[in-house]
Design an enzyme around this catalytic site. Structure first.
Site, PDB file in Angstrom:
ATOM      1  CG  HIS A   1       6.421  -5.129   2.219  1.00  0.00           C
ATOM      2  ND1 HIS A   1       5.473  -5.740   3.219  1.00  0.00           N
ATOM      3  CD2 HIS A   1       7.363  -6.013   2.279  1.00  0.00           C
ATOM      4  CE1 HIS A   1       6.846  -7.034   3.118  1.00  0.00           C
ATOM      5  NE2 HIS A   1       7.224  -6.815   2.395  1.00  0.00           N
TER       6      HIS A   1
ATOM      7  CG  ASP B   1       6.010 -11.873   0.030  1.00  0.00           C
ATOM      8  OD1 ASP B   1       5.899 -12.190  -0.988  1.00  0.00           O
ATOM      9  OD2 ASP B   1       6.197 -12.471   1.119  1.00  0.00           O
TER      10      ASP B   1
ATOM     11  CG  ASP C   1       8.689 -14.079  -0.284  1.00  0.00           C
ATOM     12  OD1 ASP C   1       7.445 -14.934   0.087  1.00  0.00           O
ATOM     13  OD2 ASP C   1       8.788 -13.140  -0.332  1.00  0.00           O
TER      14      ASP C   1
END
Length: 321
Positions: A139, A176, A257
Site C-alpha cells: 500500500h 492480497d 488474507d
C-alpha cells in the site's frame, strides 16, 4: 493451464529456495493491532515444527539503504520518515499505520530482504525465495505511508532488478485481499513492470481501482467469492498476459488474507486455493523465467491459516510439493 506457454529456458539442476526473516520485526508492535508480531513468529514456528526449514536455505537480512528506498519512493519522503525517531510512544499516520520505536528498522529490514532475495536469485545463487517479513509494503505509494505500510518492498525489489544487466521486464503479482494501490502508483507509467492484482472489490483502499493501462491488470472479486472464482479469473486473465509480457523475473506480493478463516475480509479462499496458485505460478515461472520467483509476505491475519499455508507455499517453491 501452461500448455499455452512456450519454453524459453532449459531447466537446470534442482532448485534452491531461500528463506529470509529477522526477529527484529517484533519491535514493530501496537497493542491490539491485527498487523502484529505473532504473524511472522507463527510462520517461523510452523516451518520449524513441520520440518520445512530443512528444505530451504536461511539467509540473514540486511536493511535496505536509503538509496534502495529512494529507487521507488520520493527522496523527500524517505529522508523525512527515516529521520523520525519515536520515543516510547506510538504515533499514528493516517489512521491505520503506526510508528513505534522499532517500526522503521523493521520496515527497512522487510525491504532489504526483498532486495537481497532478488539479487541472490538474479546472481544464480538460488532459484527462488520467500521473505517472511513485516510490516507489509504494497500500500505504500511513492510519497505516502498507508495501510500498515511504510516502504513498498516488492516495488523496491523490482526497481533493483531493472538496474541489472539483462533484466528488461518484471512482473509483480499480488493476491492480497486488498488492492496494491502503492505498487500501481509507483509503476503506473512504467511499462517495464506488469502489475496483476486480485482483490476484494469495493474494499480498502479504493485507490487506482479504475486505473487502466496495458501493464496494469486489476482483477476484482465480489465479496463472498470462493476460490473457484479466483482460479477461473487467474487462469483466464493472468497466464496469457504473463506470456505476452515475457518477464525476466516474477515478484509475488503474497497476501493470505482472502482466506475464509481470516476475519479481515469477505472472500472465502481455502488452503487448497493458495496451494493451487503457487503450483501454477511456479510452473509459469519455470517456463518464462527459468524459475526466478521472489515471494514476499503481505497480509494474512489468521495465525492458524499462516501456519498451514506458508509451509505449503515453501514446500512448493522448494520443489518438494
Amino acid at each position: 493451464t501452461n500448455s499455452i506457454l512456450t519454453n524459453r529456458y532449459t531447466h537446470g539442476p534442482a532448485m534452491t529456495t531461500l528463506f529470509l526473516t529477522d526477529s527484529s520485526h517484533a519491535a514493530h508492535a501496537m497493542q491490539g493491532h491485527p498487523e502484529r508480531p505473532r504473524r511472522v513468529q507463527r510462520i517461523v514456528e510452523a516451518i520449524e515444527d513441520t520440518g520445512v526449514i530443512g528444505d530451504v536455505k536461511a539467509l540473514p537480512v540486511v536493511p535496505a539503504s536509503l538509496d534502495d528506498l529512494a529507487r521507488v519512493h520520493d527522496r523527500a519522503y524517505v529522508d523525512e520518515i527515516c529521520s523520525f525517531e519515536p520515543d516510547n510512544k506510538t504515533y499514528m499516520i493516517g489512521g491505520d499505520t503506526y510508528l513505534a520505536p522499532g517500526s522503521l528498522p523493521a520496515a527497512r529490514l522487510a525491504a532489504g530482504a526483498a532486495v537481497q532475495a532478488t539479487l541472490q536469485v538474479l546472481a544464480g545463487a538460488a532459484t527462488n525465495a520467500f521473505c517472511a517479513v513485516r510490516p507489509p509494503g504494497h500500500h505504500a505509494e511513492a510519497g505516502a505511508a498507508m495501510g500498515f505500510c511504510f516502504f513498498n518492498s516488492v516495488a523496491i525489489a523490482a526497481a533493483t532488478a531493472l538496474e541489472r544487466e539483462g533484466i528488461h521486464r518484471v512482473a509483480i503479482l499480488d493476491i492480497d485481499v486488498h488492492h496494491c494501490n502503492g505498487t500501481v502508483d509507483i509503476f503506473k507509467d512504467d511499462p517495464r513492470v506488469l502489475v496483476c492484482s486480485s482483490f476484494q472489490d469495493n474494499f480498502y483502499p479504493g485507490r487506482y481501482l479504475d486505473f487502466e493501462n496495458d501493464h496494469v491488470l486489476n482483477t476484482p472479486l465480489k465479496a463472498g467469492q470462493d476460490g473457484k472464482g479466483f482460479r477461473h479469473s487467474i487462469s483466464n486473465r493472468w497466464w496469457r498476459r504473463m506470456e505476452d509480457f515475457a518477464p525476466d523475473l516474477i515478484l509475488l506480493s503474497a497476501g493470505f488474507d482472502a482466506h475464509l478463516e481470516d476475519t479481515i475480509s469477505q472472500l472465502e479462499f481455502t488452503d487448497s486455493d493458495y496451494a493451487w496458485f503457487i503450483r501454477e505460478l511456479l510452473a509459469v515461472a519455470e517456463t518464462l523465467t527459468g524459475g526466478r520467483l521472489i515471494s514476499v509476505l503481505e497480509g494474512g491475519y489468521s495465525e492458524e491459516v499462516l501456519a498451514r499455508v506458508v509451509p505449503d507455499h515453501l514446500v512448493t517453491l522448494a520443489g518438494k510439493g
